[in-house]
Design an enzyme around this catalytic site. Structure first.
Site, short mmCIF file in Angstrom:
data_model
loop_
_atom_site.label_atom_id
_atom_site.label_comp_id
_atom_site.label_asym_id
_atom_site.label_seq_id
_atom_site.Cartn_x
_atom_site.Cartn_y
_atom_site.Cartn_z
N THR A 83 33.41 44.08 27.19
CA THR A 83 32.41 44.43 28.40
C THR A 83 33.29 44.91 29.77
O THR A 83 34.61 44.69 29.70
CB THR A 83 31.75 43.10 28.78
OG1 THR A 83 32.45 41.76 29.18
CG2 THR A 83 30.69 42.76 27.50
N ASP A 84 32.56 45.09 30.87
CA ASP A 84 33.38 45.37 31.96
C ASP A 84 32.32 44.72 33.20
O ASP A 84 31.52 43.96 32.83
CB ASP A 84 33.36 46.98 32.72
CG ASP A 84 32.17 47.76 32.44
OD1 ASP A 84 30.96 46.91 32.92
OD2 ASP A 84 31.92 48.99 31.97
N ALA A 85 32.80 45.03 34.41
CA ALA A 85 32.36 44.38 35.61
C ALA A 85 30.45 44.51 35.79
O ALA A 85 29.98 43.85 36.44
CB ALA A 85 33.05 44.53 36.96
N ALA A 86 29.88 45.70 35.13
CA ALA A 86 28.64 45.76 35.03
C ALA A 86 27.84 44.80 34.30
O ALA A 86 26.75 44.53 34.12
CB ALA A 86 28.51 47.22 34.61
N GLY A 87 28.84 44.23 33.48
CA GLY A 87 28.13 42.86 32.59
C GLY A 87 27.90 43.17 31.35
O GLY A 87 27.50 42.48 30.54
#
Lengths: 137, 137, 137, 137
Positions: free
Chosen positions: D15-19
């Site tokens: 995952t990344d910071a966009a969730g």
């Protein structure tokens, strides 16, 4: 000068759903800098694979995380050669935010290894001499 | 000028045991460029997460691989806005080696989505205007 | 039983052009096991993000690499809780090849942190109790 | 049966910071399944590197993202051989959530290439025969 500096901007794919840098990716960041350092000093990794003479695997790594890093944030990374042994050497990295605060640290221990016998060999002389030039006090 | 250019040096961690770039990492490469493009044009990703207004997820991606890339190799990446729709847009990337040969291509389709309702929304006007400035012919 | 075990098969994208596991990816491997451990014990990561109560960032990590790992190779990973403090805990991982030789080790230090104030908080009681059940001797 | 199925649990580092899942990591997911498929059918990747006979690089990849995936979420991945040509073949992947909804799709086009001459070669017969057994209708 014993310390090399470079900048890195944290990428979206470096972060995870907690919104900050995924810890393992700090190792990727500092290794990018090590790779650039090797290219600029005449020891590109790719030459190791095409010449097939020796490899320089990492046998130990450690890191500290002092502040969260978000995507788009630019940090400064300092690399220094901390120790040069007979068959190994240690690199030390300090990561600063743009206000000069330490946000991360890392250390990697590398050995030189014969590609065929997979046994440790002495650091090849030209490589050792290059490293000496970057030895931190 | 409708096309943005940047350089990328392939990293050891971008490659795999076949000795060349792992295909999925070409998407990481071009996305790095997209992220830089967004920062330079005033739409940093991190602002989407802190403002929590809308997200811009990718709904389709595709890529071609025309030549193998090795670690330490520097390529030039061109980004252009290929299409701007009501709720989506398409980015096109062409990757060149330093002799000017095309070594890879990619395309990503993005939609703008309300963060709370998770439904598509029209491209916010300032964002649409920015994209228009980079529309390839 | 104080130790949890699981298997992992090294993937092509875990390796690099040296033909073996890229060192940072060993951290990804052990973290995958930590994540599975948290899910199986009722503390899935995703709940931290949706509840937004506290986070558990890693503040220190270290690893040793005793033998090269190639793609397709299956290893056994052991996880144990090494230390439980007031606001932090330490996990220890040992990685074995299928002949039972140790091929890698890792350690991660985690703190519990209030999501809003970004300050350390005591380990929430139910979480502490769960960890106690896996404390190695 | 022409279709192979497997499960994958999305990891925090996917995952990344966009969730949600970072788009490029869906390619990593489906490639993991392809790698397992190759091992189970007697064509482990590592053998290609040690024998040094031929490689099977990816020349085209594409994917669709129909729903966001969060860490800890388990999906089912179906692999089918869509097309078998003289020097190439195409794999098709469909990703389902546990309610049976399609959340993602992918396609990868592979060619067989002589390791030394770096030119395309016909699919080796035993490999072609294996693929035929998984050809979707």
């Amino acid at each position: 000068m014993p310390v090399v500096k470079d900048y890195y901007t944290v990428k979206l794919h470096d972060t995870d759903a907690a919104g900050i840098l995924f810890f393992a990716n700090q190792f990727r960041m500092v290794h990018d800098m090590y790779e650039k350092f090797m290219i600029q000093n005449g020891f590109p990794f790719q030459e190791r694979f095409t010449k097939g003479d020796y490899l320089i695997p990492i046998v130990h790594a450690e890191s500290d995380y002092l502040a969260p890093l978000v995507t788009g944030e630019t940090v400064e990374i300092e690399l220094a050669v901390e120790r040069i042994g007979e068959t190994s050497f240690t690199l030390r990295y300090v990561i600063y935010d743009l206000d000069g605060h330490v946000v991360g640290k890392a250390k990697t221990v590398h050995v030189t290894m014969d590609l065929k016998t997979r046994t440790k060999i002495s650091l090849p002389l030209p490589f050792r001499q290059m490293l000496e030039g970057y030895k931190g006090e």
